[in-house]
Design a protein around this motif. Structure first.
Motif, PDB file in Angstrom:
ATOM      1  N   ALA A 149      30.633  29.593  33.351  1.00  0.00           N
ATOM      2  CA  ALA A 149      31.697  30.566  33.553  1.00  0.00           C
ATOM      3  C   ALA A 149      32.113  30.585  35.010  1.00  0.00           C
ATOM      4  O   ALA A 149      31.322  30.251  35.902  1.00  0.00           O
ATOM      5  CB  ALA A 149      31.231  31.952  33.124  1.00  0.00           C
ATOM      6  N   GLY A 150      33.374  30.963  35.241  1.00  0.00           N
ATOM      7  CA  GLY A 150      33.854  31.106  36.602  1.00  0.00           C
ATOM      8  C   GLY A 150      34.647  29.909  37.071  1.00  0.00           C
ATOM      9  O   GLY A 150      34.758  28.897  36.369  1.00  0.00           O
ATOM     10  N   GLU A 164      38.920  31.995  27.897  1.00  0.00           N
ATOM     11  CA  GLU A 164      38.602  33.000  28.904  1.00  0.00           C
ATOM     12  C   GLU A 164      38.454  34.353  28.229  1.00  0.00           C
ATOM     13  O   GLU A 164      38.976  34.581  27.137  1.00  0.00           O
ATOM     14  CB  GLU A 164      39.676  33.041  29.991  1.00  0.00           C
ATOM     15  CG  GLU A 164      41.084  33.199  29.483  1.00  0.00           C
ATOM     16  CD  GLU A 164      42.112  33.054  30.587  1.00  0.00           C
ATOM     17  OE1 GLU A 164      42.809  34.052  30.849  1.00  0.00           O
ATOM     18  OE2 GLU A 164      42.197  31.962  31.181  1.00  0.00           O
ATOM     19  N   MET A 167      36.641  41.067  31.408  1.00  0.00           N
ATOM     20  CA  MET A 167      35.391  41.642  31.887  1.00  0.00           C
ATOM     21  C   MET A 167      35.430  43.153  31.672  1.00  0.00           C
ATOM     22  O   MET A 167      36.413  43.814  32.014  1.00  0.00           O
ATOM     23  CB  MET A 167      35.185  41.322  33.365  1.00  0.00           C
ATOM     24  CG  MET A 167      35.164  39.823  33.666  1.00  0.00           C
ATOM     25  SD  MET A 167      33.867  38.932  32.780  1.00  0.00           S
ATOM     26  CE  MET A 167      32.401  39.644  33.534  1.00  0.00           C
ATOM     27  N   ARG A 200      27.194  34.669  43.085  1.00  0.00           N
ATOM     28  CA  ARG A 200      28.314  34.401  42.194  1.00  0.00           C
ATOM     29  C   ARG A 200      29.558  34.156  43.038  1.00  0.00           C
ATOM     30  O   ARG A 200      29.609  34.479  44.226  1.00  0.00           O
ATOM     31  CB  ARG A 200      28.541  35.576  41.242  1.00  0.00           C
ATOM     32  CG  ARG A 200      27.435  35.723  40.211  1.00  0.00           C
ATOM     33  CD  ARG A 200      27.483  37.045  39.482  1.00  0.00           C
ATOM     34  NE  ARG A 200      28.713  37.251  38.730  1.00  0.00           N
ATOM     35  CZ  ARG A 200      28.933  36.766  37.518  1.00  0.00           C
ATOM     36  NH1 ARG A 200      28.027  36.010  36.930  1.00  0.00           N
ATOM     37  NH2 ARG A 200      30.067  37.008  36.886  1.00  0.00           N
ATOM     38  N   ALA A 244      31.002  40.017  30.193  1.00  0.00           N
ATOM     39  CA  ALA A 244      32.070  39.363  29.440  1.00  0.00           C
ATOM     40  C   ALA A 244      32.272  40.082  28.113  1.00  0.00           C
ATOM     41  O   ALA A 244      31.307  40.433  27.424  1.00  0.00           O
ATOM     42  CB  ALA A 244      31.712  37.898  29.205  1.00  0.00           C
ATOM     43  N   ASP A 268      41.137  41.088  35.420  1.00  0.00           N
ATOM     44  CA  ASP A 268      40.535  39.781  35.688  1.00  0.00           C
ATOM     45  C   ASP A 268      39.781  39.300  34.456  1.00  0.00           C
ATOM     46  O   ASP A 268      39.220  40.072  33.686  1.00  0.00           O
ATOM     47  CB  ASP A 268      39.624  39.836  36.909  1.00  0.00           C
ATOM     48  CG  ASP A 268      38.471  40.795  36.735  1.00  0.00           C
ATOM     49  OD1 ASP A 268      38.674  41.851  36.113  1.00  0.00           O
ATOM     50  OD2 ASP A 268      37.367  40.496  37.222  1.00  0.00           O
ATOM     51  N   GLU A 270      37.176  36.005  32.920  1.00  0.00           N
ATOM     52  CA  GLU A 270      36.245  34.941  33.295  1.00  0.00           C
ATOM     53  C   GLU A 270      36.521  33.716  32.438  1.00  0.00           C
ATOM     54  O   GLU A 270      36.558  33.800  31.209  1.00  0.00           O
ATOM     55  CB  GLU A 270      34.804  35.401  33.127  1.00  0.00           C
ATOM     56  CG  GLU A 270      33.812  34.497  33.819  1.00  0.00           C
ATOM     57  CD  GLU A 270      32.556  35.236  34.231  1.00  0.00           C
ATOM     58  OE1 GLU A 270      32.282  35.310  35.441  1.00  0.00           O
ATOM     59  OE2 GLU A 270      31.860  35.743  33.339  1.00  0.00           O
TER      60      GLU A 270
END
Length: 301
Positions: A149-150, A164, A167, A200, A244, A268, A270
């Motif tokens: 992820a990310g 995706e 969050m 992170r 998530a 946002d 992820e």
């Protein structure tokens, strides 16, 4: 003058064994050769390539940059040879062992429910699954595919996007009954914010403060190494967790967790990718089969 035949694949296999076994002597035992023969073979390989592959200046075997690059290519070539031989014998069916690395959350909520279908489709494939949220070196860990992820860092790896997910900040009803429901960013100062124990790409919780987006530090008395651990801590009433959405939807629907601060969410999301070493040649059929399956059945939202 007679032409000298060179068994390049044999040399590669011995060199790969030297790297993976951590020295000439253990590689010699694995290859049923003498240490002297292994050492001479590596020296002959270095002479032909015109590059030093292994540093012999220390007691512990160390690869040079050229050795690392050659090891990477050699492992892919040997895997392709093995796959070609198996494909010829099985009609290009996906066969063999896949080393798969994923986060605990993806493994539990996305992979596990659909994995039996993949195994039924490809009875010749065996899976070795390792779950960790830490970023690994695919080559060093001999991993075929990793789901992460990310944002992706620039590298020689190839990525296939798996979707995706939003969050969400969640907590158990018991915790909220005890500590109160946060309604503003300032309220978070009064709450336990469960956090990850490793670095992170974004350290903190992204929330809206009017027209601006602010990053709220995730600080508290408890940290954990993976998302599933944080989820269970939140279920147990240890504090607020930002996770998530796909990992907590069932908990929210069942009333085990409650989302908070939704109006302040920054929107946002992820992104998840399947990453693999895919440059320099065709993928083994077993790896391609799992990547194609994940693209259809392993997506997050």
């Amino acid at each position: 003058m007679a032409r000298i035949e060179i068994n390049r694949s044999g040399e590669m296999e011995v060199f790969v064994r030297v790297v993976e076994q951590g020295g000439f002597s253990p590689a010699a035992r694995a290859c049923r050769m003498t240490p002297s023969a292994v050492s001479k073979l590596v020296a002959r390989l270095e002479g032909r390539l015109g590059a030093r592959l292994v540093s012999r200046s220390t007691r512990k075997l160390q690869l040079t940059p050229e050795g690392c690059a050659f090891y990477e290519r050699a492992t892919r070539i040997l895997a392709d040879i093995e796959d070609a031989e198996r494909g010829a014998a099985t009609g290009e069916q996906a066969v063999g062992r896949i080393r798969f690395n994923t986060s605990a959350s993806y493994g539990m909520h996305i992979l596990a429910p659909v994995l039996p279908d993949f195994l039924a489709l490809h009875p010749g494939v065996t899976l070795d699954i390792v779950q960790t949220d830490h970023v690994i070196d695919l080559l060093a860990e001999r991993t075929d595919i990793a789901v992460r992820a990310g944002p992706l860092k620039s590298s020689s790896l190839v990525a296939r996007k798996l979707g995706e997910t939003p969050m969400l900040i969640v907590a158990s009803p018991a915790y909220l009954g005890r500590a109160g429901v946060p309604r503003t960013i300032a309220d978070l100062e009064l709450h336990e914010r469960l956090s990850f124990s490793y670095a992170r790409s974004i350290e903190g919780w992204s929330l809206r403060d009017g027209e601006e987006t602010v990053l709220v530090p995730a600080v508290g008395r408890v940290q954990a190494s993976d998302g599933e651990a944080l989820r269970h801590l939140a279920l147990g009433g240890a504090g607020l967790a930002r996770l998530a959405a796909f990992t907590v939807r069932d908990d929210i629907a069942a009333g085990r967790l409650v989302p908070v601060l939704e109006p302040l969410g920054s929107g946002d999301r992820e992104v998840f990718h399947a990453i693999y070493v895919g440059q320099g040649g065709p993928l083994p059929s077993r790896v391609r089969a799992l990547l194609d399956f994940l693209a259809l059945r392993g997506r997050v939202s």
